[in-house]
Design a protein around this motif. Structure first.
Motif, mmCIF file in Angstrom:
data_model
loop_
_atom_site.group_PDB
_atom_site.id
_atom_site.type_symbol
_atom_site.label_atom_id
_atom_site.label_comp_id
_atom_site.label_asym_id
_atom_site.label_seq_id
_atom_site.Cartn_x
_atom_site.Cartn_y
_atom_site.Cartn_z
ATOM 1 N N ARG A 17 0.802 -0.927 -0.151
ATOM 2 C CA ARG A 17 -0.075 -0.041 -0.300
ATOM 3 C C ARG A 17 0.660 1.698 0.035
ATOM 4 O O ARG A 17 1.047 2.244 -0.885
ATOM 5 C CB ARG A 17 -1.167 0.057 1.656
ATOM 6 N N VAL A 18 1.982 1.324 0.460
ATOM 7 C CA VAL A 18 3.117 2.244 0.518
ATOM 8 C C VAL A 18 3.632 2.322 -0.796
ATOM 9 O O VAL A 18 3.480 3.515 -1.139
ATOM 10 C CB VAL A 18 4.289 2.828 2.013
ATOM 11 N N LYS A 19 4.364 1.604 -0.818
ATOM 12 C CA LYS A 19 4.879 1.696 -2.153
ATOM 13 C C LYS A 19 3.712 1.989 -3.743
ATOM 14 O O LYS A 19 4.171 2.924 -4.230
ATOM 15 C CB LYS A 19 5.778 0.196 -2.764
ATOM 16 N N LYS A 20 2.219 1.472 -3.575
ATOM 17 C CA LYS A 20 1.598 1.819 -4.154
ATOM 18 C C LYS A 20 1.448 3.275 -4.328
ATOM 19 O O LYS A 20 1.534 4.425 -5.285
ATOM 20 C CB LYS A 20 0.240 1.319 -4.324
ATOM 21 N N ALA A 21 0.869 4.025 -2.481
ATOM 22 C CA ALA A 21 0.796 5.100 -2.912
ATOM 23 C C ALA A 21 2.168 6.324 -3.130
ATOM 24 O O ALA A 21 1.746 7.487 -3.903
ATOM 25 C CB ALA A 21 0.581 5.612 -1.809
ATOM 26 N N PHE A 22 3.430 5.740 -2.916
ATOM 27 C CA PHE A 22 4.754 6.635 -3.113
ATOM 28 C C PHE A 22 4.717 6.698 -5.065
ATOM 29 O O PHE A 22 4.959 8.181 -5.807
ATOM 30 C CB PHE A 22 5.571 5.781 -2.738
ATOM 31 N N GLU A 23 4.430 5.725 -5.241
ATOM 32 C CA GLU A 23 3.984 5.560 -7.161
ATOM 33 C C GLU A 23 3.633 6.590 -7.939
ATOM 34 O O GLU A 23 3.469 7.065 -8.356
ATOM 35 C CB GLU A 23 4.308 4.220 -7.343
ATOM 36 N N LYS A 24 2.447 6.244 -7.006
ATOM 37 C CA LYS A 24 0.937 7.718 -7.598
ATOM 38 C C LYS A 24 2.004 8.790 -7.181
ATOM 39 O O LYS A 24 1.919 9.687 -7.919
ATOM 40 C CB LYS A 24 -0.061 7.298 -6.842
#
Length: 128
Positions: A17-24
């Protein structure tokens, strides 16, 4: 063991979830930076920044494995300590003391589970 598996799943889910939010967030700013930086260099920098951010927040795969290992060892040590104390200070042939011992063990296991695994995720609450 089940509690450790749940803890591992929780950390991995949080990692994703953190990785996805950072990528966004990076993709949002990428359009502004593409005019100044070549695309290949931008990909390398973004990849390194994602890995570095996850490592700094304790969400890299080795740190997740270490956290789950520490949690499992803490559980095992606590339960072994309780079994040793029960063997030393209670009569294992008395049904009443055996019942109390089992209730205490179950209470400790549920306590471990509730304090580490089942507590709500503050970041998830903020995101929603």
């Amino acid at each position: 063991v089940t509690s450790s598996a749940r803890y591992c799943a929780k950390l991995v889910q949080y990692h994703l979830r953190v990785k996805k939010a950072f990528e966004k967030e990076v993709e949002r700013h990428r359009a502004q930076m593409e005019e100044l930086v070549p695309a290949v260099l931008m990909d390398v920098v973004v990849s390194r920044n994602i890995h570095q951010a996850l490592r700094e927040s304790g969400l890299s795969p080795p740190k997740i494995v270490l956290a789950v290992f520490q949690y499992t060892v803490l559980q095992v040590v606590g339960i072994v300590f309780m079994f040793i104390a029960f063997a030393a200070f209670t009569d294992v042939t008395d049904p009443a003391s055996v019942s109390v011992n089992c209730a205490l063990i179950l209470g400790v296991i549920v306590g471990f589970d509730q304090t580490v695994v089942a507590r709500p995720d503050p970041v998830k609450e903020k995101m929603e």
